[in-house]
Design a protein around this motif. Sequence first.
Motif, PDB file in Angstrom:
ATOM      1  N   MET A   1       0.843  -1.164   0.000  1.00  0.00           N
ATOM      2  CA  MET A   1       0.000   0.000   0.000  1.00  0.00           C
ATOM      3  C   MET A   1       0.897   1.239   0.000  1.00  0.00           C
ATOM      4  O   MET A   1       1.962   1.260   0.602  1.00  0.00           O
ATOM      5  N   THR A   2       0.454   2.248  -0.650  1.00  0.00           N
ATOM      6  CA  THR A   2       1.126   3.546  -0.632  1.00  0.00           C
ATOM      7  C   THR A   2       0.219   4.515   0.114  1.00  0.00           C
ATOM      8  O   THR A   2      -0.989   4.546  -0.138  1.00  0.00           O
ATOM      9  N   ALA A   3       0.789   5.256   1.028  1.00  0.00           N
ATOM     10  CA  ALA A   3      -0.011   6.193   1.819  1.00  0.00           C
ATOM     11  C   ALA A   3      -0.613   7.253   0.905  1.00  0.00           C
ATOM     12  O   ALA A   3       0.096   7.834   0.088  1.00  0.00           O
ATOM     13  N   PRO A   4      -1.925   7.509   1.034  1.00  0.00           N
ATOM     14  CA  PRO A   4      -2.543   8.537   0.192  1.00  0.00           C
ATOM     15  C   PRO A   4      -1.952   9.919   0.440  1.00  0.00           C
ATOM     16  O   PRO A   4      -1.882  10.736  -0.460  1.00  0.00           O
ATOM     17  N   ASP A   5      -1.537  10.156   1.680  1.00  0.00           N
ATOM     18  CA  ASP A   5      -0.907  11.433   2.020  1.00  0.00           C
ATOM     19  C   ASP A   5       0.411  11.109   2.723  1.00  0.00           C
ATOM     20  O   ASP A   5       0.430  10.761   3.896  1.00  0.00           O
ATOM     21  N   ALA A   6       1.502  11.203   1.994  1.00  0.00           N
ATOM     22  CA  ALA A   6       2.815  10.816   2.527  1.00  0.00           C
ATOM     23  C   ALA A   6       3.244  11.691   3.692  1.00  0.00           C
ATOM     24  O   ALA A   6       4.066  11.274   4.512  1.00  0.00           O
ATOM     25  N   THR A   7       2.700  12.894   3.823  1.00  0.00           N
ATOM     26  CA  THR A   7       3.098  13.766   4.939  1.00  0.00           C
ATOM     27  C   THR A   7       2.676  13.185   6.281  1.00  0.00           C
ATOM     28  O   THR A   7       3.265  13.499   7.302  1.00  0.00           O
ATOM     29  N   VAL A   8       1.641  12.315   6.278  1.00  0.00           N
ATOM     30  CA  VAL A   8       1.199  11.681   7.530  1.00  0.00           C
ATOM     31  C   VAL A   8       2.323  10.823   8.105  1.00  0.00           C
ATOM     32  O   VAL A   8       2.533  10.778   9.310  1.00  0.00           O
ATOM     33  N   LEU A   9       3.053  10.142   7.248  1.00  0.00           N
ATOM     34  CA  LEU A   9       4.120   9.252   7.704  1.00  0.00           C
ATOM     35  C   LEU A   9       5.483   9.931   7.761  1.00  0.00           C
ATOM     36  O   LEU A   9       6.470   9.297   8.095  1.00  0.00           O
ATOM     37  N   ALA A  10       5.552  11.205   7.449  1.00  0.00           N
ATOM     38  CA  ALA A  10       6.841  11.902   7.434  1.00  0.00           C
ATOM     39  C   ALA A  10       7.523  11.870   8.795  1.00  0.00           C
ATOM     40  O   ALA A  10       8.750  11.725   8.879  1.00  0.00           O
ATOM     41  N   THR A  11       6.761  11.983   9.880  1.00  0.00           N
ATOM     42  CA  THR A  11       7.378  11.964  11.216  1.00  0.00           C
ATOM     43  C   THR A  11       7.903  10.588  11.570  1.00  0.00           C
ATOM     44  O   THR A  11       8.766  10.454  12.427  1.00  0.00           O
ATOM     45  N   ASN A 107       6.973   8.008   1.065  1.00  0.00           N
ATOM     46  CA  ASN A 107       6.381   8.044  -0.274  1.00  0.00           C
ATOM     47  C   ASN A 107       6.564   6.738  -1.057  1.00  0.00           C
ATOM     48  O   ASN A 107       6.319   6.689  -2.245  1.00  0.00           O
ATOM     49  N   ARG A 108       7.024   5.675  -0.406  1.00  0.00           N
ATOM     50  CA  ARG A 108       7.198   4.370  -1.058  1.00  0.00           C
ATOM     51  C   ARG A 108       6.141   3.411  -0.539  1.00  0.00           C
ATOM     52  O   ARG A 108       5.608   3.588   0.546  1.00  0.00           O
ATOM     53  N   PRO A 109       5.854   2.347  -1.286  1.00  0.00           N
ATOM     54  CA  PRO A 109       4.861   1.369  -0.809  1.00  0.00           C
ATOM     55  C   PRO A 109       5.298   0.724   0.506  1.00  0.00           C
ATOM     56  O   PRO A 109       6.480   0.476   0.732  1.00  0.00           O
ATOM     57  N   LEU A 110       4.320   0.484   1.371  1.00  0.00           N
ATOM     58  CA  LEU A 110       4.557  -0.114   2.685  1.00  0.00           C
ATOM     59  C   LEU A 110       3.728  -1.385   2.821  1.00  0.00           C
ATOM     60  O   LEU A 110       2.660  -1.502   2.221  1.00  0.00           O
ATOM     61  N   GLY A 111       4.204  -2.291   3.615  1.00  0.00           N
ATOM     62  CA  GLY A 111       3.457  -3.497   3.940  1.00  0.00           C
ATOM     63  C   GLY A 111       3.437  -3.661   5.440  1.00  0.00           C
ATOM     64  O   GLY A 111       4.351  -3.227   6.140  1.00  0.00           O
TER      65      GLY A 111
END
Length: 169
Positions: A1-11, A107-111
């Motif tokens: 899955m790729t986060a729809p909003d990568a800024t959420v995972l930036a921290t 910004n990369r796919p995560l599992g």
Amino acid sequence: MTAPDATVLATAATPPQHSFAGVDVASCAAWLTSMGRLRPGLTPLDDVLAMAEITGRASAPALRVAQAPFVADDPWIALQWTNPRLKAPAAGRLSLLLHAPAGVVANRPLGGFLVDTWADAVPPPKRDTSLAVHHNGPNSRAPQAVLLAVAPDPGVPLWTTDTTLAATL
């Protein structure tokens, strides 16, 4: 899955002490342990992380914190409800605790898999309330009577049912 909003995972891309003041991996692990007592779904994850550390397979859990929306100098909502700068609860936050030994690239796919989820509602600072009380008037009071019985035969040390009935009737 790729986060729809990568800024959420930036921290979550950096260890928590770089994202949130006063939060480090140890405080994240302590939070996970304490929440595991209340949330049974978290207990197995905490046990696995503890056993990995005990057996030397991991020096410390690779825990990361993500919170959306991210506001600079905002506390991690899991540890502190109130933002000291604003002196108000940080409302409308999504907080994630991630175990990411390989790191997080937002910004990369995560599992992964979800261990537990819950929502905490922050009560409003003011709420209209009411109170209803059923109260009997002043005529309600304890009975003002005392029943005193004297044993008819002082030589018999025990009261029986028949002796009690004879003394009261």
